[in-house]
Enzyme design. Sequence first.
Site, mmCIF file in Angstrom:
data_model
loop_
_atom_site.group_PDB
_atom_site.id
_atom_site.type_symbol
_atom_site.label_atom_id
_atom_site.label_comp_id
_atom_site.label_asym_id
_atom_site.label_seq_id
_atom_site.Cartn_x
_atom_site.Cartn_y
_atom_site.Cartn_z
ATOM 1 N N THR A 1 0.813 -1.217 0.000
ATOM 2 C CA THR A 1 0.000 0.000 0.000
ATOM 3 C C THR A 1 0.843 1.263 0.000
ATOM 4 O O THR A 1 0.448 2.273 -0.599
ATOM 5 C CB THR A 1 -0.933 0.006 1.233
ATOM 6 O OG1 THR A 1 -1.779 -1.138 1.177
ATOM 7 C CG2 THR A 1 -1.792 1.258 1.275
ATOM 8 N N SER B 1 1.075 -7.539 -0.903
ATOM 9 C CA SER B 1 1.712 -8.531 -0.039
ATOM 10 C C SER B 1 0.821 -9.726 0.259
ATOM 11 O O SER B 1 1.314 -10.769 0.704
ATOM 12 C CB SER B 1 2.176 -7.889 1.268
ATOM 13 O OG SER B 1 1.104 -7.610 2.139
ATOM 14 N N THR C 1 1.406 -4.309 4.268
ATOM 15 C CA THR C 1 1.183 -4.616 5.677
ATOM 16 C C THR C 1 0.519 -5.970 5.916
ATOM 17 O O THR C 1 0.655 -6.541 7.001
ATOM 18 C CB THR C 1 0.339 -3.517 6.347
ATOM 19 O OG1 THR C 1 -0.923 -3.420 5.681
ATOM 20 C CG2 THR C 1 1.050 -2.180 6.303
ATOM 21 N N ASP C 2 -0.213 -6.491 4.926
ATOM 22 C CA ASP C 2 -0.968 -7.723 5.170
ATOM 23 C C ASP C 2 -0.077 -8.870 5.637
ATOM 24 O O ASP C 2 -0.454 -9.627 6.541
ATOM 25 C CB ASP C 2 -1.726 -8.146 3.919
ATOM 26 C CG ASP C 2 -3.006 -7.353 3.713
ATOM 27 O OD1 ASP C 2 -3.343 -6.523 4.582
ATOM 28 O OD2 ASP C 2 -3.667 -7.558 2.679
#
Length: 329
Positions: A13, A54, A85-86
């Site tokens: 992101t 990700s 971030t995932d």
Amino acid sequence: MKKRIFVLYTGGTIGMCQSAEGLRPDTALVGRALKPFSDGLDFDWHVCSPLIDSSAVTLADWQQWLDLLADKIPQYDGILVLHGTDTLAYTANILALGLQNLDKPVVLTGAQWPFDSEGSDAPFNLATAVAAFELPDLREVAVAFNGKLFAAVGSSKISTETSEGFGNPHFGILGEWVERQGWQNLDIRPSENCGGGFFARSLDSSAKVWCHTLTPGFSSHILAFQLAKTDAQAVILQSYGHGNAPAEEDFIGAVSAFTGHGGLVLNISQVQQGCAAAVYAQGDALRRAGVVNGGKANLETALALLTWAVSLKWSKARLEEELQFLKLV
């Protein structure tokens, strides 16, 4: 002389732009996002091709990044990984267990909102990550997010809604960075460098690790059925509380058969700050079936541990040694 920092940009992101289908990875931030910090640091960028969301990360990606970092770490003063971030905490744990005898920081960060969006957390997260390279005693893989620095082991994504995206329930923070004040509340751990030279472990991209979360009802029977048919070499069992589970005969028998044929079962707690340990009699049957209690290991750390265990052909005893070394038990 300026420190030299190698930047591995994987996607996520932090660098995305809007498209007709939704946010997608983009290269627009390359170079310019770190310009505010160029007075004290030189940055060399490596942009993955293709950049990925990700949630699409694979074991093959991890092995490619490990190979790249194995080459670059000796040449630079630190490594900055920009990541979605995932699965950032998963990657951080894989790197923490794969990059051995580090003598410099490897820092991962990302953002909840794209760099160019209004009110984005990306600039602050980048500033936090870059500030970590000032810390002379930081010689490990760490996650920098929202002004906080966390050890990779034990870290998790805790929110999709706020800038407080990550946490480490068991081990807390390594430090907190405040703009114009610098680092506060530092608690840098002693280096885990064993005295040998730096090297990167080799990950098997075909390793098969599976996770099952117990829930009241039919869950244990489904697990028994699946264990009899799976080709996974290792299983994460997210059990209750201190590592407790049902003691039904088919469930315990299936676990025992799986471990008896060399499969590894790592038992971790579903509780965010839980510890799987020999506390309650209810968990005794599971322990006798050959599972390894993961102590304070969270899901991300457990996945990394078992991926490395399969890749390096660890025995149950060797897995238990690693848990002790990481101070998880």
